[in-house]
Design a protein around this motif. Structure first.
Motif, PDB file in Angstrom:
ATOM      1  N   TYR A 161      52.380   6.688 -27.876  1.00  0.00           N
ATOM      2  CA  TYR A 161      52.011   8.062 -27.482  1.00  0.00           C
ATOM      3  C   TYR A 161      53.017   8.595 -26.459  1.00  0.00           C
ATOM      4  O   TYR A 161      53.421   9.757 -26.527  1.00  0.00           O
ATOM      5  N   ASN A 202      41.006  16.757 -29.437  1.00  0.00           N
ATOM      6  CA  ASN A 202      40.646  15.630 -30.310  1.00  0.00           C
ATOM      7  C   ASN A 202      39.129  15.485 -30.464  1.00  0.00           C
ATOM      8  O   ASN A 202      38.661  14.629 -31.212  1.00  0.00           O
ATOM      9  N   PHE A 260      52.390   5.371 -34.787  1.00  0.00           N
ATOM     10  CA  PHE A 260      51.191   5.543 -33.938  1.00  0.00           C
ATOM     11  C   PHE A 260      49.938   5.541 -34.822  1.00  0.00           C
ATOM     12  O   PHE A 260      48.945   4.873 -34.530  1.00  0.00           O
ATOM     13  N   MET A 315      45.227  14.152 -39.201  1.00  0.00           N
ATOM     14  CA  MET A 315      46.083  13.013 -39.551  1.00  0.00           C
ATOM     15  C   MET A 315      45.269  12.093 -40.448  1.00  0.00           C
ATOM     16  O   MET A 315      44.082  11.845 -40.207  1.00  0.00           O
ATOM     17  N   TYR A 366      53.292  16.682 -35.607  1.00  0.00           N
ATOM     18  CA  TYR A 366      52.457  15.528 -35.969  1.00  0.00           C
ATOM     19  C   TYR A 366      53.066  14.726 -37.124  1.00  0.00           C
ATOM     20  O   TYR A 366      52.416  13.844 -37.678  1.00  0.00           O
ATOM     21  N   GLU A 405      42.469  11.287 -37.276  1.00  0.00           N
ATOM     22  CA  GLU A 405      42.431  12.151 -36.080  1.00  0.00           C
ATOM     23  C   GLU A 405      42.370  13.614 -36.485  1.00  0.00           C
ATOM     24  O   GLU A 405      42.990  14.030 -37.459  1.00  0.00           O
ATOM     25  N   ILE A 429      55.912   9.684 -28.334  1.00  0.00           N
ATOM     26  CA  ILE A 429      55.629  10.955 -29.029  1.00  0.00           C
ATOM     27  C   ILE A 429      55.905  12.121 -28.078  1.00  0.00           C
ATOM     28  O   ILE A 429      56.501  13.133 -28.452  1.00  0.00           O
ATOM     29  N   TYR A 486      44.627   3.808 -28.882  1.00  0.00           N
ATOM     30  CA  TYR A 486      45.215   3.562 -27.563  1.00  0.00           C
ATOM     31  C   TYR A 486      45.051   2.149 -27.016  1.00  0.00           C
ATOM     32  O   TYR A 486      44.483   1.946 -25.960  1.00  0.00           O
ATOM     33  N   GLY A 516      46.598  17.897 -21.383  1.00  0.00           N
ATOM     34  CA  GLY A 516      47.206  17.228 -22.536  1.00  0.00           C
ATOM     35  C   GLY A 516      46.579  17.580 -23.870  1.00  0.00           C
ATOM     36  O   GLY A 516      46.866  16.945 -24.876  1.00  0.00           O
ATOM     37  N   SER A 517      45.686  18.592 -23.885  1.00  0.00           N
ATOM     38  CA  SER A 517      44.979  18.995 -25.115  1.00  0.00           C
ATOM     39  C   SER A 517      44.124  17.864 -25.683  1.00  0.00           C
ATOM     40  O   SER A 517      43.830  17.860 -26.889  1.00  0.00           O
ATOM     41  N   THR A 518      43.707  16.933 -24.834  1.00  0.00           N
ATOM     42  CA  THR A 518      42.857  15.841 -25.320  1.00  0.00           C
ATOM     43  C   THR A 518      41.500  16.384 -25.790  1.00  0.00           C
ATOM     44  O   THR A 518      40.890  15.823 -26.703  1.00  0.00           O
ATOM     45  N   SER A 543      43.053  17.338 -34.502  1.00  0.00           N
ATOM     46  CA  SER A 543      43.578  17.908 -33.260  1.00  0.00           C
ATOM     47  C   SER A 543      43.365  19.424 -33.371  1.00  0.00           C
ATOM     48  O   SER A 543      44.133  20.124 -34.032  1.00  0.00           O
ATOM     49  N   TYR A 597      57.402  17.387 -30.686  1.00  0.00           N
ATOM     50  CA  TYR A 597      56.087  17.419 -30.020  1.00  0.00           C
ATOM     51  C   TYR A 597      56.182  18.342 -28.790  1.00  0.00           C
ATOM     52  O   TYR A 597      56.316  17.901 -27.653  1.00  0.00           O
ATOM     53  N   THR A 657      55.203   9.137 -34.923  1.00  0.00           N
ATOM     54  CA  THR A 657      53.786   9.475 -35.110  1.00  0.00           C
ATOM     55  C   THR A 657      53.196   8.649 -36.261  1.00  0.00           C
ATOM     56  O   THR A 657      52.029   8.238 -36.206  1.00  0.00           O
TER      57      THR A 657
HETATM   58  C1  AVI Z   1      46.175  12.887 -27.119  1.00  0.00           C
HETATM   59  N1  AVI Z   1      46.189  13.994 -28.096  1.00  0.00           N
HETATM   60  C2  AVI Z   1      46.017  15.275 -27.409  1.00  0.00           C
HETATM   61  C3  AVI Z   1      47.322  13.996 -29.009  1.00  0.00           C
HETATM   62  C4  AVI Z   1      47.231  15.226 -29.946  1.00  0.00           C
HETATM   63  O1  AVI Z   1      48.199  15.992 -29.963  1.00  0.00           O
HETATM   64  O2  AVI Z   1      46.206  15.421 -30.577  1.00  0.00           O
HETATM   65  C5  AVI Z   1      47.349  12.720 -29.828  1.00  0.00           C
HETATM   66  C6  AVI Z   1      48.421  12.733 -30.875  1.00  0.00           C
HETATM   67  N2  AVI Z   1      48.242  12.513 -32.151  1.00  0.00           N
HETATM   68  C7  AVI Z   1      49.394  12.593 -32.782  1.00  0.00           C
HETATM   69  N3  AVI Z   1      50.320  12.922 -31.926  1.00  0.00           N
HETATM   70  C8  AVI Z   1      49.764  12.983 -30.717  1.00  0.00           C
END
Ligand code: AVI
Length: 331
Positions: A54, A175, A225, A261, A215, A291, A57, A46, A170-172, A293, A63, A222
């Protein structure tokens, strides 16, 4: 911890040492890229470009997370607002507040002055968003905080609020690992009063046929990103990555209930990174895990709260049952 407040009548910005210092970035990169399974912390996605990607996305057809949560906040704004109307809204990872707007509009409609306390890792996003909200809502007062809240949710105590609704949308939370999630929730619960609530927006488990394209979109946003973290290492740490020599991968790990990811090296290569004084070797097809998720069932969300001294009070879901907004109270 450095605290600076930038004041005007309706806007205050608290600076809690939130900028990413290149030394801690270098330390995390050096640590992650020399591990057996190479990895990088997702928070480094970020920078300005990453935040813009993002946002793109969130507008992608694949998404669904963004639109599902938006549907919930839009459809049930009045019900959710009724639960939090007497509380000051604090939001972790507020970003551009595009979904929170529906709650803010409900506060505005009530016709009384209200306070919104967004907390985010990006100063630019905090400022731009605050400016737009101040234009849009005449009753709002904003006290923003620029900080990496994930390490220390207690930072919000600096707002000195009597009663608060703490939102994490936002389902953060997805992560974080489940262990990190429980720790984060536990520490948040510990600073909640008896009238305070915690509002969590979290993605639910579903078929990989829906999860994976979210994703790995067809337009490659993505992928851009994901590769952006390599560009960032190049520009901030003197790295020599060729981002296109890494393929974007998104896989659902069913055993762990998470989308992973990765960036997979298309060839055997050595990548020097000046500021860590090392060259990182990659075998062909070796990956960097960038990442996770995590996805939950509604029962798992309840249990996550239980393990952190939070009692589930109410939930709202979208029509397809893809996403959950859950309201907890502290035990
Ligand atoms: C911020 N977060 C919740 C997103 C997710 O869905 O995990 C980040 C993201 N990674 C890929 N697309 C979006």
């Amino acid at each position: 911890m450095e605290t600076r407040a930038i004041r005007n009548k309706r806007f205050q910005l608290h600076e809690m040492d939130g900028h990413v210092h290149w030394r801690s970035f270098a330390r995390d990169v050096g640590f992650g890229l020399t591990a057996q399974q190479k990895w990088l912390p997702p928070k480094y996605f970020y920078d300005e470009r990453g935040s813009q990607l993002y946002e793109q996305i969130c507008a992608l057809p694949e998404y669904y997370l963004y639109r599902a949560e938006l549907e919930i906040l839009c459809t049930y704004a009045a019900e959710i607002h009724a639960e939090i109307a007497h509380l000051t809204l604090v939001e972790f990872g507020s970003g551009n507040a595009s979904k929170t707007r529906h709650l803010l509009a409900a506060y505005e409609r009530a016709g009384q002055p209200f306070r919104y306390c967004p907390v985010d890792i990006s100063r630019e996003v905090l400022r731009d968003t605050a400016n737009r909200l101040l234009d849009e809502y005449s009753h709002i007062e904003i006290r923003a905080m620029h900080t990496d809240f994930a390490r220390q949710p207690e930072v919000i105590q600096a707002f000195q609020l009597e009663k608060k609704a703490v939102a994490f949308l936002g389902s953060t939370l997805g992560n974080f690992t489940p262990e990190e999630s429980v720790k984060f929730l536990e520490r948040t619960a510990a600073i909640m009063g008896p009238d305070d609530v915690f509002l969590l927006g979290i993605d639910l488990k579903k078929s990989p046929a829906i999860l994976v394209p979210a994703y790995d979109d067809s337009q490659g946003v993505t992928a851009a990103f994901n590769r952006n973290v390599l560009r960032r290492i190049n520009s901030e740490l003197g790295g020599r990555f060729d981002p296109q020599s890494f393929e974007h991968l998104a896989v659902y790990n069913a055993a762990r209930g998470r989308i992973e990811m990765h960036l997979r090296s298309r060839l055997a290569q050595q990548v020097p990174i000046a500021k860590i004084e090392q060259a990182i070797s990659f075998n062909k097809d070796e990956t960097i895990h960038t990442e996770s998720s995590y996805k939950y069932t509604a029962d798992e969300v309840r249990n996550l709260g239980c393990g952190a001294n939070l009692v589930l009070h109410r939930t709202w879901s979208d029509a397809r049952g893809y996403f959950l907004v859950a309201l907890f109270r502290s035990r």
